[in-house]
Design an enzyme around this catalytic site. Structure first.
Site, PDB file in Angstrom:
ATOM      1  N   ASP A 112       4.918  -5.687   3.323  1.00 28.67           N
ATOM      2  CA  ASP A 112       5.106  -6.623   4.423  1.00 28.67           C
ATOM      3  C   ASP A 112       6.246  -7.578   4.084  1.00 28.67           C
ATOM      4  OD1 ASP A 112       3.051  -5.642   6.014  1.00 28.67           O
ATOM      5  OD2 ASP A 112       1.546  -6.864   5.013  1.00 28.67           O
ATOM      6  N   TRP A 161       0.849  -1.176   0.000  1.00 26.75           N
ATOM      7  CA  TRP A 161       0.000   0.000   0.000  1.00 26.75           C
ATOM      8  C   TRP A 161       0.889   1.231   0.000  1.00 26.75           C
ATOM      9  CZ3 TRP A 161       0.963  -2.758   4.409  1.00 26.75           C
ATOM     10  CH2 TRP A 161       1.295  -2.051   5.572  1.00 26.75           C
ATOM     11  N   ASN A 213      -4.243   0.391   4.909  1.00 26.54           N
ATOM     12  CA  ASN A 213      -3.208  -0.389   5.598  1.00 26.54           C
ATOM     13  C   ASN A 213      -3.773  -1.517   6.452  1.00 26.54           C
ATOM     14  OD1 ASN A 213      -4.039   0.698   8.023  1.00 26.54           O
ATOM     15  ND2 ASN A 213      -2.273   2.057   8.288  1.00 26.54           N
ATOM     16  N   ASP A 214      -5.011  -1.892   6.192  1.00 24.42           N
ATOM     17  CA  ASP A 214      -5.638  -2.948   6.992  1.00 24.42           C
ATOM     18  C   ASP A 214      -5.744  -4.247   6.191  1.00 24.42           C
ATOM     19  OD1 ASP A 214      -7.007  -3.765   9.434  1.00 24.42           O
ATOM     20  OD2 ASP A 214      -8.723  -4.018   8.112  1.00 24.42           O
TER      21      ASP A 214
END
Lengths: 174, 406
Positions: A118, A99, A146-147
């Protein structure tokens, strides 16, 4: 909040600093407010003293959640997990998807596009937890949300930590 | 005193104590083994919450507790990133969850069905692939209003819904939903989804899970200027949301197509910051406020009141306000569209829920800013008085829901 709690916190600068680097960032932000509104003149020289110029053209401590690149990150900082702000730790694999955040670099006053990737493949680092939500959007705008469990696309979905890679200067001001 | 004498006296004393303790008391009867305490009938103030277990996200759990006594009543281990729905007849809980296996977290997705009266597993539906990539928004799964279909939102990052028929407990297929995410139930057998341009995609299903009709609305908010926060609440088929800037939006999902109400402000739209002295004397509460947190809104149907977690911008410095924890809960009359009360919280709140009964309690997932420990606090929803708290609730609580649904 009770007044006495406010007074206690405002008086305890050292604990406030610990809170600012806490693994639970939303409480950190409350701590940031307490000092930002009341004790900023006391705090700022201390904060400057902690700064480490680890990356050219930047200032601040990349192990701190306050570091400018982390304005929309969500997870553990790879600086604290064997990697760096822009490199995954050994033994992990960087997620192909990411993201994007837009963060202002205080050293030059410019906004930059930051890719948050990540690092997947091994256990949660559980150090330097950091969740910030500046320029972050709900998931219906997925590119800036960001979830999302971005390691889902990898065979091993374990999230070790998250890097913040500078993609370039943003064209428009935020 | 020699050790041997001391030891002998100790033994003598112990024997005397044992003898005396038996005088006038019957033995405790032997108890049967292999007993489970049955689940008590749910009280008016029982609720579930999700313990996200942030330090080990593979092992979250739903916890059932009684807010009257602040006692835990049971729990369900729920893997990672779960959601829970109660069937309309109250017989089942449907928990969509990801199992992250071993140290490498090899992922499998399931819907686990629990008998609501015993909390025993009644069935498991395996979901194809590992496509439930969202972590926390509650509306990643939705039970249709008639309870017949469970729809699971997939993000790969292509977006789609997996349709599950709950009578047969089988997967009926996938429906692509390009550009549209999450899902909110309509009053008939359908859902509305939020799209990236600020519009809604509404899909109606047949009883066999096939798509009967789709409708795409015009944008009703501007996601570039003031995004809608996705955690909404429903009251008699009308959904209420807030934007980042504190504008309340209502979306009536009772008909074939959504009907949008005029937005109204939850917070003062005057954004002029407070001066330094005013900040000091009000503990930072002067100046503009905004809504923020995880479960930001909750609604009480009998009184038609909306509750919202809010914080002063002086606290947040205007950064990431939409998830910033709340200092107060503001209470609104939905029909009058005005604030009628403010409830001050002991700690800062991240999630709120009001029980649906006539003497409602306000449940608050909170953080103690001194110790940074998570708290589960119970307030009187009408007077705002703090009543009690559940000790040791877990790590990061959100997604409160009643035993019979949301």
């Amino acid at each position: 909040m009770h007044l006495n709690r406010f007074d206690d916190l405002a008086a305890d600068v050292s604990r406030g600093l610990a809170r600012r680097t806490s693994r639970r960032s939303f409480t950190s932000k409350v701590g940031v407010w307490l000092f930002g509104a009341v004790a900023a003149p006391l705090l700022l020289p201390v904060a400057r003293g902690r700064a480490e110029d680890r990356y050219a053209g930047e200032e601040g401590d990349p192990r701190s959640c306050d570091y400018w690149r982390y304005c929309a990150t969500n997870g553990y900082l790879c600086e604290c997990c064997g990697g760096s702000a822009n490199e995954c730790p050994p033994g992990t694999t960087m997620s192909a998807l990411s993201w994007i955040g837009t963060c202002r670099n205080p050293a030059d006053g410019k906004n930059y596009l930051i890719s948050y990737n990540d690092c997947c493949g091994t256990a949660q680092c559980n150090r330097c937890s950091c969740s910030r939500h500046e320029s972050e959007t709900p998931v219906y705008r997925a590119g800036t949300a960001n979830d999302i469990h971005w390691c889902s696309a990898n065979e091993s979905t374990a999230i070790n930590c998250t890097v913040a890679v500078v993609l370039g200067a943003a064209e428009d001001e935020v | 005193m020699p050790h041997s004498i001391s030891f002998a006296l100790s033994v003598l004393g112990l024997m005397l104590g044992v003898l005396l303790s038996h005088v006038g008391h019957a033995d405790i009867a032997a108890e049967p083994l292999n007993r489970n305490r049955p689940l008590d009938p749910a009280g008016a103030h029982w609720a579930w919450y999700l313990d996200f277990n942030v330090d080990d996200i593979a092992n979250s759990r739903f916890v059932l507790f009684d807010a009257d006594t602040a006692r835990m009543k049971g729990s369900l281990g729920s893997g990672a990133f779960p959601t829970m729905h109660a069937s309309p007849d109250g017989r089942f809980y449907y928990v969509a969850e990801s199992w992250l296996r071993g140290p490498r977290r090899i992922r499998e997705d399931f819907v686990t069905i629990y008998d609501a009266s015993s909390l025993q597993i009644d069935g498991i539906i395996e979901l194809p692939g590992a496509r439930r990539a969202l972590m926390s928004p509650r509306d990643r799964t939705v039970l249709t209003a008639d309870g017949s279909l469970l729809l699971v939102f997939n993000f790969t990052p292509s977006t789609s819904l997996t349709v599950i028929d709950l009578a047969s407990r089988t997967i009926k297929g996938d429906v692509p939903t390009p550009g549209c995410s999450l899902a909110y139930p309509t009053s008939s057998r359908g859902v509305s989804m939020i799209c990236g341009d600020g519009s809604l995609l509404t899909i109606h299903f047949g009883s066999d899970g096939t798509v009967l009709a789709q409708h795409r609305s015009k944008p009703f908010f501007n996601p570039d200027k003031d995004p809608l926060i996705e955690n909404g609440v429903s009251l008699e088929g009308v959904w209420y949301f807030t934007t980042y800037g504190g504008q309340a939006h209502s979306v009536d999902l009772r008909g074939e197509e959504p009907v949008f109400g005029s937005p109204w402000p939850l917070v003062d739209q005057n954004k002029k910051p407070a001066n330094f002295l005013a900040s000091i004397f009000t503990m930072g509460k002067a100046g503009p406020w905004l809504p923020g947190g995880f479960q930001i809104l909750t609604v009480h149907e009998p009184t038609r009141r909306l509750y919202a977690l809010t914080h002063p911008i002086t606290w947040s410095e205007g950064k990431g306000d939409h998830v910033f924890p709340g200092a107060e809960v503001w209470v609104y009359d939905i029909d009058e569209q005005k604030r009628i009360d403010r409830i001050k919280l002991r700690d800062v709140g991240i999630s709120i829920h009001v029980t649906p009964d006539e003497s409602p309690l306000l449940l608050v997932g909170a953080v103690d800013i001194e110790t940074e420990e998570f708290r589960l606090e119970v307030y009187d929803a009408e007077s705002g008085d703090f009543l009690r708290e559940l000790e040791e609730p877990g790590e990061v609580m959100f997604h409160f829901q009643g035993v019979s649904g949301r």
